[in-house]
Each structure stands twice: as C-alpha cells, then as structure tokens.
Enzyme design. Structure first.
Site, short mmCIF file in Angstrom:
data_model
loop_
_atom_site.label_atom_id
_atom_site.label_comp_id
_atom_site.label_asym_id
_atom_site.label_seq_id
_atom_site.Cartn_x
_atom_site.Cartn_y
_atom_site.Cartn_z
N LYS A 114 0.81 -1.22 0.00
CA LYS A 114 0.00 0.00 0.00
C LYS A 114 0.85 1.28 0.00
O LYS A 114 0.47 2.27 -0.62
CB LYS A 114 -0.94 0.01 1.21
CG LYS A 114 -2.02 -1.05 1.18
CD LYS A 114 -2.93 -0.90 2.40
CE LYS A 114 -3.90 -2.04 2.54
NZ LYS A 114 -4.80 -1.88 3.69
N ASN A 148 -4.96 1.68 -1.46
CA ASN A 148 -5.47 0.30 -1.49
C ASN A 148 -6.32 0.01 -2.72
O ASN A 148 -6.78 -1.10 -2.91
CB ASN A 148 -6.23 -0.05 -0.19
CG ASN A 148 -7.63 0.53 -0.16
OD1 ASN A 148 -7.91 1.50 -0.86
ND2 ASN A 148 -8.49 -0.06 0.63
N ASP A 164 -9.90 2.42 3.02
CA ASP A 164 -9.95 1.80 4.35
C ASP A 164 -10.72 2.68 5.34
O ASP A 164 -11.54 2.20 6.12
CB ASP A 164 -8.53 1.57 4.90
CG ASP A 164 -7.90 0.30 4.35
OD1 ASP A 164 -8.64 -0.58 3.87
OD2 ASP A 164 -6.66 0.19 4.42
N GLY A 188 -2.90 1.48 17.86
CA GLY A 188 -2.15 1.12 16.67
C GLY A 188 -1.94 2.35 15.79
O GLY A 188 -2.77 3.27 15.80
N ARG A 224 2.12 1.16 20.61
CA ARG A 224 3.26 0.56 21.31
C ARG A 224 4.51 1.39 21.08
O ARG A 224 5.29 1.63 21.98
CB ARG A 224 3.44 -0.88 20.78
CG ARG A 224 4.61 -1.60 21.36
CD ARG A 224 4.66 -3.02 20.86
NE ARG A 224 4.85 -3.11 19.40
CZ ARG A 224 4.94 -4.25 18.72
NH1 ARG A 224 4.82 -5.40 19.38
NH2 ARG A 224 5.11 -4.26 17.42
N ILE A 250 -10.99 -4.00 14.11
CA ILE A 250 -10.90 -4.12 12.65
C ILE A 250 -10.35 -5.48 12.21
O ILE A 250 -10.42 -5.83 11.05
CB ILE A 250 -10.13 -2.95 11.99
CG1 ILE A 250 -8.63 -3.03 12.23
CG2 ILE A 250 -10.68 -1.61 12.43
CD1 ILE A 250 -7.84 -2.20 11.23
P1 NAP Z 1 0.53 -2.66 10.37
O1 NAP Z 1 0.73 -1.49 9.47
O2 NAP Z 1 1.54 -3.76 10.39
O3 NAP Z 1 0.38 -2.07 11.87
C1 NAP Z 1 0.31 -2.95 12.96
C2 NAP Z 1 0.09 -2.15 14.26
O4 NAP Z 1 -0.07 -3.10 15.33
C3 NAP Z 1 1.25 -1.23 14.65
O5 NAP Z 1 0.76 -0.05 15.22
C4 NAP Z 1 1.97 -2.09 15.73
O6 NAP Z 1 2.66 -1.31 16.70
C5 NAP Z 1 0.81 -2.77 16.39
N1 NAP Z 1 1.19 -4.01 17.08
C6 NAP Z 1 1.62 -5.17 16.50
N2 NAP Z 1 1.87 -6.08 17.47
C7 NAP Z 1 1.60 -5.47 18.66
C8 NAP Z 1 1.67 -5.90 20.03
N3 NAP Z 1 2.09 -7.13 20.34
N4 NAP Z 1 1.32 -5.03 21.00
C9 NAP Z 1 0.90 -3.77 20.68
N5 NAP Z 1 0.81 -3.31 19.41
C10 NAP Z 1 1.16 -4.16 18.42
O7 NAP Z 1 -0.86 -3.38 10.08
P2 NAP Z 1 -2.18 -2.76 9.37
O8 NAP Z 1 -2.07 -2.92 7.91
O9 NAP Z 1 -2.43 -1.44 9.95
O10 NAP Z 1 -3.29 -3.82 9.85
C11 NAP Z 1 -3.63 -3.98 11.23
C12 NAP Z 1 -4.72 -5.03 11.36
O11 NAP Z 1 -5.91 -4.55 10.74
C13 NAP Z 1 -4.42 -6.37 10.68
O12 NAP Z 1 -4.87 -7.41 11.51
C14 NAP Z 1 -5.25 -6.33 9.40
O13 NAP Z 1 -5.65 -7.62 8.98
C15 NAP Z 1 -6.45 -5.52 9.87
N6 NAP Z 1 -7.11 -4.78 8.76
C16 NAP Z 1 -8.46 -4.96 8.63
C17 NAP Z 1 -9.12 -4.29 7.62
C18 NAP Z 1 -10.59 -4.49 7.45
O14 NAP Z 1 -11.10 -4.17 6.36
N7 NAP Z 1 -11.32 -4.96 8.45
C19 NAP Z 1 -8.42 -3.43 6.74
C20 NAP Z 1 -7.05 -3.25 6.93
C21 NAP Z 1 -6.41 -3.96 7.97
P3 NAP Z 1 4.17 -0.77 16.42
O15 NAP Z 1 4.02 0.48 15.59
O16 NAP Z 1 4.70 -0.49 17.78
O17 NAP Z 1 4.90 -1.87 15.70
#
Ligand code: NAP
Length: 273
Positions: free
Chosen positions: A66, A86, A100, A124, A148, A215
């Site tokens: 993305k 996206n 999104d 997040g 975090r 989400i």
């Molecule tokens: P991303 O860019 O990898 O961001 C992940 C976030 O999670 C970061 O802020 C990270 O913190 C935090 N994190 C990861 N492990 C953690 C832990 N153990 N404790 C605390 N914080 C933690 O991922 P993303 O693309 O934003 O997606 C996030 C989630 O949303 C995924 O599960 C994805 O499948 C879901 N999603 C759903 C939709 C939907 O349509 N429903 C759309 C998009 C995404 P740090 O910055 O400290 O690493």
C-alpha cells in the site's frame, strides 16, 4: 469483453476479496472477473503498469504494497495524506485511492454509532490506523492514537493535525483514555488468527457506554469483542469494514452501486466455514 480486476499482495492466498467481488459481479450480471496475484514490492511497478496495459478494470493492493504504490500511481489527496493506496483505477491514467477509512466510517454508521463529536481512541498507528484516523478526524471526531511505539502515534497525529483534532501517545495512558472515550478501535494485529487468544484490552478496562470496534475480522468474533461483550459494551466487527472498503473500490471502478448485502454474505460465509 470480460473485464478483469485483481488484488495484489504478498502473501495473498487467504484474501477474501476475490470471493466478495465475484459475488457482487455475479449478482449484478456484470461480465467481470476478480483474481488474486502474489506480487512483492520489487515487482509492483511492473504489475501495475502491466495490468494497465492489459486493460484491467482496477486493482486492490494489500500488505505490503500500500505504501510502495504511492511512488507508482497518482494518488488522490486523501491517499497522499494517509500515505497509502489500497485501490487503483485505470480510467484516467493510473489513479490511487484509499478506501480503508471510509470502510471503517461506514461500518460504524451501519452499527448506528455517531462519529461527529465522539471521543475516539485508536490503538495502533500502522497503515489501517492511518486511514481510519484521517477519515474519523474529517468526520469531526476527537481522535487519540495510542501505539506501542509512541513516536509513530505522535507522527500520525502531526500528519493528521491539518484535518482535525488528533493526539498521539504510548500505551501507558490507555486506561485513562478508555475511561473517557466513546469509541475504542483496535488497529493492531492482536487477536488475528491463529493468535485468537490475544487481546490488547480486557473487560475490566471497558465501560458499558463504550463502542468497541475491532478491525481484525478473522475470527469474526475476536477475543477483544468477547471482552467488550463481557463488559456490556456495544461491539462492531471488522468484517463490515472489509465489506465497505471493498464496496467503495467497486463503486470507484464501475460507477455502479455495490450490492453490499451480497458482498457481506459471501465474506461471512467464508469466515464461518
Ligand atoms: P501494520 O501497518 O503492520 O500495523 C500494525 C500495528 O499493530 C502497529 O501499530 C503495531 O505497533 C501494532 N502491534 C503489533 N503487534 C503489537 C503488540 N504485540 N502489541 C501492541 N501493538 C502491536 O498493520 P495494518 O495494515 O495497519 O493492519 C492492522 C490489522 O488490521 C491487521 O490485523 C489487518 O488484517 C487488519 N485490517 C483490517 C481491515 C478491514 O477491512 N477490516 C483493513 C485493513 C487492515 P508498532 O508500531 O509499535 O509496531
């Protein structure tokens, strides 16, 4: 001639987008087909230009593409501000969008949740959090990002400050923030299959007037949503965000009203089997 659409990502085999969009095309009798292709960052430019040259109708992009796409497509102002694309459309050049945030907004509205003036805590600060933060700030919510890695939350708050009231901090203030919040949104990966026992927040931190939106959509009912139910709070599943972000992409590509109920049924059917 049949029009071809696709989602690109790496990994991509578990994507529900082909199922969701093919169900929509079939229901509307449109001569279109949607596929998933595994593409890494190095090949993204060739893949997007190739899809354009082949006359594809449009693309979705998922992890980890993305942000990389911003260097390749012409993003609209929202996608440029969010820093992630996206949805790619080929009607006028190669245009990039981010659906999104609007997907999350519509999931909340669908559940009867008022956004304007609400105090929202987003946990997040990754790609999804960025899209949701910009969209909800645009809708007049008072948004706090808790992450975090606090520096990422503060950076996001700085980036979104032009749009609305957004603050950033670490997770240590979470209890106080939740106590005075109207809406809590989990935008971390915690609780996602196969780590279904993980939850960033537990029932004792949640009050019954809170709306808890996770989400993460696989599983349909995450541990966080179970904790929220235990506390008597209203819950919103991530599956509706998935459907509405896809529906907005569908609208951009085709100009046709997306059959949201059909798309929802296709996705939920796949998640409960
Ligand atoms: P991303 O860019 O990898 O961001 C992940 C976030 O999670 C970061 O802020 C990270 O913190 C935090 N994190 C990861 N492990 C953690 C832990 N153990 N404790 C605390 N914080 C933690 O991922 P993303 O693309 O934003 O997606 C996030 C989630 O949303 C995924 O599960 C994805 O499948 C879901 N999603 C759903 C939709 C939907 O349509 N429903 C759309 C998009 C995404 P740090 O910055 O400290 O690493």
């Amino acid at each position: 001639m049949k029009r071809v659409f696709a989602v690109l990502g790496d990994p991509i085999e578990h994507s529900l987008s082909p199922l969701m969009h093919n169900a929509a095309f079939k229901a509307l009798g449109m001569d279109c087909t949607y596929h998933a292709f595994q593409v890494n960052k190095e090949n993204l430019k060739d893949a997007i230009k190739g899809a354009n040259a082949l006359g594809f109708g449009g693309l979705n992009l998922t992890v980890p593409l993305k942000e990389e796409a911003l260097k390749i497509v012409e993003p609209d102002s929202l996608a440029a501000a969010i820093g992630a694309v996206n949805t790619v459309d080929f009607k006028e050049g190669i245009r990039g969008y981010n659906t999104d945030g609007i997907g999350a907004e519509k999931a909340l509205i669908d559940a009867g949740v008022k956004i304007g003036g609400a105090k929202v805590v987003i946990i997040g600060a990754g790609g999804a959090a960025r899209g949701i933060c910009f969209q909800l700030a645009r809708c007049g919510a008072d948004v706090t990002i808790a992450n975090r890695t606090p520096e990422k939350a503060i950076q996001l708050a700085d980036d979104a400050a032009v749009i609305g009231n957004v603050k950033g901090c670490g997770l240590e203030q979470l209890d106080d923030l939740i106590a005075s919040a109207d809406i809590l949104i989990n935008c971390t990966t915690l609780g996602m299959y196969p780590h279904v026992e993980d939850s960033i927040v537990t029932a004792n931190q949640i009050h019954e007037d809170l709306v808890v939106f996770d989400i993460v959509y696989n599983p349909l009912k995450t541990k966080l949503l179970m904790e929220a139910e235990k506390a008597g709070a209203k819950t919103v599943s991530g599956v509706m965000m998935l459907v509405y972000q896809g529906a907005e992409a569908f609208r951009i590509w085709t100009g046709v009203e997306p059959p949201v109920e059909i798309m929802k049924k296709a996705v939920i059917g796949a998640l409960i089997t």
